[in-house]
Each structure stands twice: as structure tokens, then as C-alpha cells.
Design an enzyme around this catalytic site. Structure first.
Site, short mmCIF file in Angstrom:
data_model
loop_
_atom_site.label_atom_id
_atom_site.label_comp_id
_atom_site.label_asym_id
_atom_site.label_seq_id
_atom_site.Cartn_x
_atom_site.Cartn_y
_atom_site.Cartn_z
N ASP A 1 8.86 -10.73 -0.80
CA ASP A 1 9.69 -11.41 -1.80
C ASP A 1 9.10 -12.78 -2.16
O ASP A 1 9.08 -13.18 -3.32
CB ASP A 1 11.12 -11.58 -1.27
CG ASP A 1 11.69 -10.27 -0.74
OD1 ASP A 1 11.48 -9.23 -1.38
OD2 ASP A 1 12.34 -10.28 0.31
N GLN B 1 0.82 -1.22 0.00
CA GLN B 1 0.00 0.00 0.00
C GLN B 1 0.85 1.27 0.00
O GLN B 1 0.61 2.20 -0.79
CB GLN B 1 -0.93 0.00 1.22
CG GLN B 1 -1.88 1.19 1.27
CD GLN B 1 -2.92 1.06 2.37
OE1 GLN B 1 -2.99 0.04 3.07
NE2 GLN B 1 -3.74 2.07 2.54
#
Length: 298
Positions: A224, A148
Site C-alpha cells: 500500500d 508477482q
């Protein structure tokens, strides 16, 4: 057998101990049938949440040297590029040159960019990287996975409502990105995290959302892992955004829950070492995600 032709070049951070960057991305990709070549933008003894950090930073000249070596030997047979943490402008600029060169060699190459800038209102990288990501990296990306905060930084739009999310994904589509997945949005009125995805890769446009239970801890390397899993499943499902997000998040939840369970049995359950992702122990959940959480078409 079908996935043996998929080869990923992953350029992101590396740690000797623990799971972030390439250490978090390569194992899941390999489990799901992808060949992975990786270049480490930095090599650290452990992630930066620990008290002591030692290691090296790869220079842009060294990145170019490695790439030229691969090129000379005819090894640039990549179907995908995945990028994560990059710490300086010159390295990021060189990375853009590499992605463009690879796309010239293979116009069908699929580039997944996790624009690692920061989280929870805090930048991890020099602010000079922001315009490079916005103006040169994002436009050549096929799929981006900002959180975000990163989406707000890159678009200039504060995300407070579902309408803001739509404006944000449209902004990125306008930059040339086919698929945008906001990995963890928390709206003011919601207690859960929400994933939002938007794809213009096919007609009509596809919009998805998924509620994700908020766990009582924060994890390093989760972003990741998310990007790597999403790359794999978008390929394996032939671009089915809903199915890919569902499989990715269900695997992620298994890894994070297992990590929390392990941490709870340690002397200090909040220490960085206790909260290292339990990837190896989650092998089965990565290969065959359960179907606990549902992703909805909007």
C-alpha cells in the site's frame, strides 16, 4: 506549491491501529504535497495478521451513497484515484463505475490500481474478484502495481524468467494499461527481489529494473505504501518511471529498515505489533529519499 492542485481519492482498507491500506498511503501522499480524500472499503481494529480482528465492511450501496454526496456538493475535483484492498465483487463493480464517472469528468485523471489479491501463492480475497479485476478494472487503469503472484493470476503467465516478465507486462499493455510495475519479483536464479517496470505512456517504450535487498522479515502494508509513493513520484517527476521507482524504493527501504530496527528491540521482534511500519519516524526519508539503490534502464 505546484502539487497543491493534485487531489487523490483513495479507496482501500483502513485500520484503527497500525499501518495498512489508507493508513499506510495517506500520510506519505500528504507529506509529498497531495490532498487526499479517502473511503475505507473495510474498517478493522488492526490488520489481519493479529490474533483478533473486529470491524466493519463497507457495502457497495454505502460507497455509492458517499460518492453521490461528494457529487452533489461539487467535490469531485480529483486528479488521481488510488485503489487497494476490496473484499467483494459488488463493491469492486461499483468502484469501476465510480472511476469511469470520474474519468468522464476529467479525461486526464490518473488511476493507480494495486490489485490486492494475495501473495506467496495464497489468495486474500474471494476468487470471484479475479475476472472482475482482469476484465473491467485493469483495462481502465493507467498504472498497476501487482506483486508477482497477482501478476501471474491476472495474466495467466507463470513468471520464471525475464522473458516471462516481458510477456506479462506486454499482456497488461494489451489490456490498455500504460504503466506496469511489478513490485517484487523473485526469479528462481536470483536471491534478491527485483522490481520491473514498463511504460508505453510515451514513445519509445521505457523498461526499467531495480535490485532490492531481501530483508529477513515480511511486512504488512508495504504494498500500500509502495503504490502511494509511486503515484506521488510519477506525478512529481512528470512520468519519469526510472526516477519514480528509484525514489519510491529508496524511501521504502528506509521505512522497512527502521521498522526492523525497532522490532529488534522488542520482546518479540516477529510479532505483528513490533513490525508495524515506522512511517512517522521516516518522515524525512519519505520527503527526500536517499539515493542508495539505483534503478536501471533496460
Amino acid at each position: 506549491m505546484e502539487d497543491q492542485s493534485h487531489r487523490v481519492l483513495s479507496i482501500q482498507s483502513h485500520v484503527v491501529s497500525g499501518y495498512v491500506g489508507n493508513k499506510s498511503a495517506c500520510f506519505p501522499l500528504q507529506l509529498l504535497g497531495f490532498e487526499v480524500d479517502f473511503i475505507n472499503s473495510v474498517q478493522l481494529c488492526n490488520h489481519t495478521g493479529y490474533k483478533h480482528i473486529k470491524g466493519q465492511i463497507l457495502k457497495s450501496e454505502e460507497l455509492e451513497e458517499l460518492y453521490n454526496g461528494l457529487k452533489t456538493n461539487g467535490l469531485l475535483k480529483y486528479t488521481h484515484v488510488l485503489t487497494g484492498y476490496v473484499g467483494n465483487v459488488t463493491f469492486l463493480t461499483k468502484l469501476v463505475e465510480i472511476v469511469k464517472d470520474l474519468k468522464e469528468k476529467n479525461p486526464g485523471l490518473f488511476y493507480v490500481c494495486d490489485p490486492v489479491l494475495g501473495d506467496n501463492g495464497q489468495l486474500y480475497v474471494p476468487k470471484e474478484l479475479l475476472p472482475v479485476y482482469r476484465d473491467t478494472v485493469i483495462p481502465i487503469s493507467d498504472l498497476i502495481t501487482p506483486n508477482q503472484y497477482e501478476a501471474e493470476l491476472l495474466s495467466g503467465i507463470a513468471i520464471k524468467s525475464k522473458d516471462d516478465i516481458s510477456k506479462t507486462t506486454d499482456y497488461f499493455h494489451g489490456k490498455g494499461v500504460k504503466i506496469v510495475v511489478l513490485s517484487s519479483v523473485q526469479l528462481q536464479s536470483e536471491e534478491k527481489l527485483i522490481l520491473f517496470g514498463s511504460s508505453i505512456a510515451s514513445n519509445p517504450k521505457t523498461l526499467v529494473s531495480m535490485e532490492i535487498p531481501k530483508l529477513p522479515s515480511s511486512f504488512t502494508g508495504g504494498g500500500d505504501l509502495f503504490s502511494a509513493l509511486l503515484l506521488a513520484w510519477m506525478t512529481k517527476t512528470k512520468g519519469d518511471l526510472r526516477a519514480s521507482c528509484e525514489k519510491t524504493i529508496n524511501s521504502m527501504q528506509c521505512v522497512l529498515m527502521r521498522t526492523l530496527e525497532y522490532a529488534s528491540g522488542q520482546g518479540d521482534p516477529t510479532s505483528p505489533a513490533s513490525l508495524e511500519l515506522k512511517l512517522i519516524q521516516s518522515k524525512k526519508d519519505i520527503e527526500a529519499p536517499p539515493n542508495n539503490l539505483k534503478c536501471n534502464l533496460l
